[in-house]
Write a protein that holds these residues in place. Structure first.
Motif, PDB file in Angstrom:
ATOM      1  N   PRO A 189      17.044  25.290 -12.411  1.00 61.31           N
ATOM      2  CA  PRO A 189      17.889  24.560 -13.369  1.00 61.31           C
ATOM      3  C   PRO A 189      19.367  24.643 -13.005  1.00 61.31           C
ATOM      4  O   PRO A 189      19.794  25.566 -12.302  1.00 61.31           O
ATOM      5  N   ASP A 190      20.105  23.659 -13.475  1.00 62.40           N
ATOM      6  CA  ASP A 190      21.544  23.605 -13.183  1.00 62.40           C
ATOM      7  C   ASP A 190      22.246  24.814 -13.788  1.00 62.40           C
ATOM      8  O   ASP A 190      22.201  25.040 -14.994  1.00 62.40           O
ATOM      9  N   ALA A 191      22.896  25.592 -12.945  1.00 57.94           N
ATOM     10  CA  ALA A 191      23.594  26.785 -13.413  1.00 57.94           C
ATOM     11  C   ALA A 191      25.096  26.662 -13.219  1.00 57.94           C
ATOM     12  O   ALA A 191      25.827  27.646 -13.413  1.00 57.94           O
ATOM     13  N   SER A 192      25.570  25.470 -12.884  1.00 55.91           N
ATOM     14  CA  SER A 192      26.989  25.314 -12.553  1.00 55.91           C
ATOM     15  C   SER A 192      27.899  25.580 -13.747  1.00 55.91           C
ATOM     16  O   SER A 192      29.030  26.022 -13.580  1.00 55.91           O
ATOM     17  N   GLY A 193      27.414  25.311 -14.950  1.00 59.04           N
ATOM     18  CA  GLY A 193      28.248  25.527 -16.129  1.00 59.04           C
ATOM     19  C   GLY A 193      28.092  26.898 -16.745  1.00 59.04           C
ATOM     20  O   GLY A 193      28.704  27.192 -17.774  1.00 59.04           O
ATOM     21  N   MET A 194      27.267  27.719 -16.124  1.00 55.47           N
ATOM     22  CA  MET A 194      27.011  29.050 -16.666  1.00 55.47           C
ATOM     23  C   MET A 194      27.997  30.040 -16.066  1.00 55.47           C
ATOM     24  O   MET A 194      28.174  30.084 -14.844  1.00 55.47           O
ATOM     25  N   VAL A 195      28.611  30.808 -16.902  1.00 54.18           N
ATOM     26  CA  VAL A 195      29.622  31.763 -16.453  1.00 54.18           C
ATOM     27  C   VAL A 195      29.014  33.156 -16.443  1.00 54.18           C
ATOM     28  O   VAL A 195      28.449  33.613 -17.435  1.00 54.18           O
ATOM     29  N   LEU A 196      29.109  33.809 -15.316  1.00 53.92           N
ATOM     30  CA  LEU A 196      28.610  35.167 -15.204  1.00 53.92           C
ATOM     31  C   LEU A 196      29.514  36.099 -15.986  1.00 53.92           C
ATOM     32  O   LEU A 196      30.730  36.056 -15.851  1.00 53.92           O
ATOM     33  N   ARG A 197      28.935  36.904 -16.821  1.00 49.02           N
ATOM     34  CA  ARG A 197      29.719  37.850 -17.590  1.00 49.02           C
ATOM     35  C   ARG A 197      30.491  38.775 -16.657  1.00 49.02           C
ATOM     36  O   ARG A 197      30.143  38.946 -15.487  1.00 49.02           O
ATOM     37  N   GLU A 198      31.496  39.372 -17.196  1.00 54.00           N
ATOM     38  CA  GLU A 198      32.332  40.249 -16.385  1.00 54.00           C
ATOM     39  C   GLU A 198      31.643  41.594 -16.170  1.00 54.00           C
ATOM     40  O   GLU A 198      31.725  42.482 -17.009  1.00 54.00           O
ATOM     41  N   PHE A 199      30.966  41.699 -15.052  1.00 59.42           N
ATOM     42  CA  PHE A 199      30.357  42.963 -14.672  1.00 59.42           C
ATOM     43  C   PHE A 199      31.211  43.608 -13.585  1.00 59.42           C
ATOM     44  O   PHE A 199      31.802  42.920 -12.749  1.00 59.42           O
ATOM     45  N   ALA A 200      31.234  44.899 -13.578  1.00 57.58           N
ATOM     46  CA  ALA A 200      32.078  45.618 -12.628  1.00 57.58           C
ATOM     47  C   ALA A 200      31.726  45.281 -11.185  1.00 57.58           C
ATOM     48  O   ALA A 200      32.594  45.286 -10.309  1.00 57.58           O
ATOM     49  N   ASP A 201      30.458  44.979 -10.913  1.00 57.27           N
ATOM     50  CA  ASP A 201      30.031  44.665  -9.552  1.00 57.27           C
ATOM     51  C   ASP A 201      29.569  43.215  -9.414  1.00 57.27           C
ATOM     52  O   ASP A 201      28.770  42.885  -8.537  1.00 57.27           O
TER      53      ASP A 201
END
Length: 214
Positions: free
Chosen positions: A149-161
């Motif tokens: 599925p299209d993931a271009s609009g999904m923002v990865l949460r701020e993880f330390a790594d």
């Protein structure tokens, strides 16, 4: 009073004022715990529900008699076999990988997964079925299984790594985190190259099946 069956009763009303009372008794509750037959599954642990779910839905079995090994690592061959079971084990051809022997328990699953674009090899000719699967590899396999599925609009949460996710798995990890399939580890980390235990895989598969695959 006449018992009509199925919990129904009738009685004849007398030709006078009467008082009707009833006494109820709670029926015994049948507790179903698919994991309780495995002596190494601690039913007080966070993974209990996930392990119950994958066993009940035929996605995972024990690794031996009365043994589930929740803390053991999960191999690449195990993951494709689980998805193959979800597909009701359709006919599969021959695996294109030289390290997948036709007589192995995962051979048909690997052949099906490769033919349907669910997995790629670790090289053009190898699959490494017995290698422990990493968290990002598992996310990628589920991502492909879900149709990429299209993931271009999904923002990865701020993880330390977060910036350590391999380039090939970025969209898959974004999607898996956004859908709640994969969550952070200790110290707000994703550990994308970390291995996934069988207990972790059970939880991820439960989330995936309940939210996306049904």
């Amino acid at each position: 009073l006449k018992d009509k069956g199925n919990g129904k009763y009738t009685f004849t009303m007398p030709a006078s004022k009467v008082e009707v009372t009833a006494t109820f008794k709670q029926a015994p509750v049948t507790h179903v715990c698919p994991a309780e037959k495995y002596t190494d599954v601690d039913t007080t642990q966070w993974y209990h529900e996930g392990v119950d779910y994958v066993i009940a839905n035929g996605m995972m079995n024990g690794t031996g008699t009365n043994i589930f090994e929740p803390n053991a690592t999960t191999t690449r061959g195990m993951i494709v076999t689980i998805l193959y079971r979800l597909e009701k084990e359709p006919a599969a051809g021959t695996s294109p990988f030289t390290d997948v022997d036709a007589g192995q328990w995962y051979a048909k699953a690997v052949a099906w997964a490769a033919a349907n674009g669910v997995v790629n090899g670790t090289s053009p000719t190898t699959f490494n079925p017995n290698d422990p699967i990493t968290r990002e590899q598992m996310a990628l396999i589920l991502y492909r299984y879900a149709g990429s599925p299209d993931a271009s609009g999904m923002v990865l949460r701020e993880f330390a790594d977060g910036d350590s996710v391999s380039a090939y798995a970025v969209d898959a990890i974004r999607w898996a985190v956004h859908e709640g399939l994969i969550s952070g580890m200790e110290n707000n980390t994703l550990a994308p190259q970390g291995t996934a235990t069988r207990a972790q895989v059970a939880q991820i598969l439960m989330n995936f099946h309940q939210k996306l695959d049904k």
